[in-house]
Design a protein around this motif. Sequence first.
Motif, mmCIF file in Angstrom:
data_model
loop_
_atom_site.group_PDB
_atom_site.id
_atom_site.type_symbol
_atom_site.label_atom_id
_atom_site.label_comp_id
_atom_site.label_asym_id
_atom_site.label_seq_id
_atom_site.Cartn_x
_atom_site.Cartn_y
_atom_site.Cartn_z
ATOM 1 N N UNK A 22 0.557 -10.283 0.829
ATOM 2 C CA UNK A 22 0.309 -10.308 -0.613
ATOM 3 C C UNK A 22 1.514 -9.857 -1.443
ATOM 4 N N UNK A 23 2.198 -8.758 -1.081
ATOM 5 C CA UNK A 23 3.388 -8.399 -1.873
ATOM 6 C C UNK A 23 4.466 -9.484 -1.852
ATOM 7 N N UNK A 24 4.665 -10.133 -0.700
ATOM 8 C CA UNK A 24 5.740 -11.119 -0.596
ATOM 9 C C UNK A 24 5.436 -12.412 -1.346
ATOM 10 N N UNK A 25 4.142 -12.737 -1.492
ATOM 11 C CA UNK A 25 3.797 -13.966 -2.224
ATOM 12 C C UNK A 25 3.311 -13.643 -3.642
ATOM 13 N N UNK A 26 3.430 -12.378 -4.058
ATOM 14 C CA UNK A 26 2.927 -11.986 -5.378
ATOM 15 C C UNK A 26 3.576 -12.753 -6.535
ATOM 16 N N UNK A 27 4.881 -13.126 -6.484
ATOM 17 C CA UNK A 27 5.415 -13.939 -7.591
ATOM 18 C C UNK A 27 4.709 -15.283 -7.734
ATOM 19 N N UNK A 28 4.411 -15.939 -6.608
ATOM 20 C CA UNK A 28 3.693 -17.216 -6.668
ATOM 21 C C UNK A 28 2.275 -17.011 -7.183
ATOM 22 N N UNK A 29 1.614 -15.950 -6.727
ATOM 23 C CA UNK A 29 0.270 -15.649 -7.220
ATOM 24 C C UNK A 29 0.281 -15.386 -8.723
ATOM 25 N N UNK A 30 1.267 -14.644 -9.173
ATOM 26 C CA UNK A 30 1.376 -14.331 -10.602
ATOM 27 C C UNK A 30 1.592 -15.597 -11.420
ATOM 28 N N UNK A 31 2.436 -16.491 -10.918
ATOM 29 C CA UNK A 31 2.674 -17.761 -11.614
ATOM 30 C C UNK A 31 1.376 -18.556 -11.738
ATOM 31 N N UNK A 32 0.618 -18.638 -10.656
ATOM 32 C CA UNK A 32 -0.634 -19.398 -10.664
ATOM 33 C C UNK A 32 -1.642 -18.772 -11.624
ATOM 34 N N UNK A 33 -1.706 -17.446 -11.641
ATOM 35 C CA UNK A 33 -2.633 -16.766 -12.547
ATOM 36 C C UNK A 33 -2.270 -17.034 -14.005
ATOM 37 N N UNK A 34 -0.982 -16.930 -14.331
ATOM 38 C CA UNK A 34 -0.532 -17.173 -15.707
ATOM 39 C C UNK A 34 -0.866 -18.602 -16.136
ATOM 40 N N UNK A 35 -0.471 -19.569 -15.321
ATOM 41 C CA UNK A 35 -0.654 -20.982 -15.680
ATOM 42 C C UNK A 35 -2.125 -21.323 -15.813
ATOM 43 N N UNK A 36 -2.949 -20.858 -14.884
ATOM 44 C CA UNK A 36 -4.364 -21.205 -14.917
ATOM 45 C C UNK A 36 -5.126 -20.445 -15.994
ATOM 46 N N UNK B 266 9.156 -9.316 9.121
ATOM 47 C CA UNK B 266 8.227 -8.366 8.515
ATOM 48 C C UNK B 266 6.911 -8.326 9.276
ATOM 49 N N UNK B 267 6.442 -9.500 9.705
ATOM 50 C CA UNK B 267 5.211 -9.540 10.495
ATOM 51 C C UNK B 267 5.416 -8.867 11.861
ATOM 52 N N UNK B 268 6.602 -9.083 12.445
ATOM 53 C CA UNK B 268 6.883 -8.453 13.741
ATOM 54 C C UNK B 268 6.928 -6.937 13.609
ATOM 55 N N UNK B 269 7.525 -6.446 12.519
ATOM 56 C CA UNK B 269 7.580 -4.998 12.300
ATOM 57 C C UNK B 269 6.179 -4.421 12.096
ATOM 58 N N UNK B 270 5.340 -5.143 11.332
ATOM 59 C CA UNK B 270 3.974 -4.677 11.103
ATOM 60 C C UNK B 270 3.186 -4.645 12.406
ATOM 61 N N UNK B 271 3.421 -5.640 13.262
ATOM 62 C CA UNK B 271 2.722 -5.689 14.550
ATOM 63 C C UNK B 271 3.149 -4.529 15.440
ATOM 64 N N UNK B 272 4.441 -4.222 15.431
ATOM 65 C CA UNK B 272 4.942 -3.100 16.226
ATOM 66 C C UNK B 272 4.379 -1.769 15.744
ATOM 67 N N UNK B 273 4.126 -1.685 14.424
ATOM 68 C CA UNK B 273 3.560 -0.456 13.864
ATOM 69 C C UNK B 273 2.059 -0.364 14.073
ATOM 70 N N UNK B 274 1.477 -1.392 14.693
ATOM 71 C CA UNK B 274 0.042 -1.367 14.973
ATOM 72 C C UNK B 274 -0.833 -1.815 13.825
ATOM 73 N N UNK B 275 -0.270 -2.498 12.836
ATOM 74 C CA UNK B 275 -1.055 -2.965 11.697
ATOM 75 C C UNK B 275 -1.940 -4.133 12.113
ATOM 76 N N UNK B 276 -3.187 -4.107 11.684
ATOM 77 C CA UNK B 276 -4.111 -5.189 11.956
ATOM 78 C C UNK B 276 -3.972 -6.312 10.934
ATOM 79 N N UNK B 277 -4.916 -7.262 10.979
ATOM 80 C CA UNK B 277 -4.845 -8.428 10.093
ATOM 81 C C UNK B 277 -4.901 -8.019 8.633
ATOM 82 N N UNK B 278 -5.906 -7.202 8.260
ATOM 83 C CA UNK B 278 -6.071 -6.850 6.859
ATOM 84 C C UNK B 278 -4.928 -5.976 6.361
ATOM 85 N N UNK B 279 -4.474 -5.046 7.184
ATOM 86 C CA UNK B 279 -3.360 -4.199 6.778
ATOM 87 C C UNK B 279 -2.090 -5.019 6.582
#
Length: 325
Positions: free
Chosen positions: A231-245, A211-224
């Motif tokens: 963020x979308x790929x780690x969103x389940x872990x983020x959601x878990x941390x938000x709920x628990x905390x 996914x990172x390689x595809x984004x790099x080929x499309x010219x996406x920068x760091x923030x993009x």
Amino acid sequence: MTSTAVRAGGGAQHERFIAPQERERNRKRASRRNLGSALLFLSPWIVGFVVFTAWPMIYSAYLSLTDYDVINDPEFVGFANYAEMASDPKVLLALGNTAFFTFVQVPLYVIVSLVLALLLDRAGRASGFFRTVFFLPKMTPPVAVGVLFLLLFNGQNGLINMVLGWFGIDGPSWTTDPAWVKPGLIIMSLWTVGASVIILLAALRNVPETLYESAKLDGAGFWRTAVSVTLPMISPALFFIIIVNTIAGLQTFDEAYTAFFGAGNTTYSNDAALFYVIYLFQQAFEFLHMGYASALAWGLFLVIMVVTAIQLVVSRRLVYYEGER
């Protein structure tokens, strides 16, 4: 001869008719044996849940409808305790303190955890050492953290104000100024981000490199790349941390009680640190208003249920699971 063959054929047909029923009975017997074995292995947990969780919850629901002081028998008062909650100014104060702490602390907690996890993801061989360093504070007893808060945030000679003084900043009175009590506790709570850092680091390392390689080929920068891939790929872990905390924040007790209420502490600004669970504890074990404390506990339970339900509804739009299309 013919009659014998007929009987034999009839017997074979009878066997073919009976066999599926017998197999079904055998299957049911096997299922019952498996269920019995499963219940036997689960019985320690089931007994523990009934004795230490389910029954106390049921009994506290009953006590919330009574006037009970531990010494005398409970006296049924209906919903009087809940009516008293609605007019108790201390309940509103405690709820306000708890809401402020939770809804400021949780975003900061998640941001700090994510930043540290991103740094660890790039640490290479040293990441193992730093994972241990970040996680160790999580093992610190909450009471010790409360005492440490008073030492670090002392307005006169605390380490935090000493460091601020090096930069020409006059540090506030963290423990005596009501405006700075909760911000100080929020900053101190970031001491224990280690567990969340480990969870987010595992999620980051589980993001497919393609996914990172595809984004790099499309010219996406760091923030993009961060917004569209990480963020979308780690969103389940983020959601878990938000709920628990969020749940932990709404139940904040140990550190604040140790720092501002323990051992008859009346030196500091207690009202600014009066969180909901602290007020519940006072009603139950200092004033022996067990019925009122039980009503407070069920009020907190309902608040947590509502907040969690809202988060679950919002997560349907924001959390991405790989198995879903």
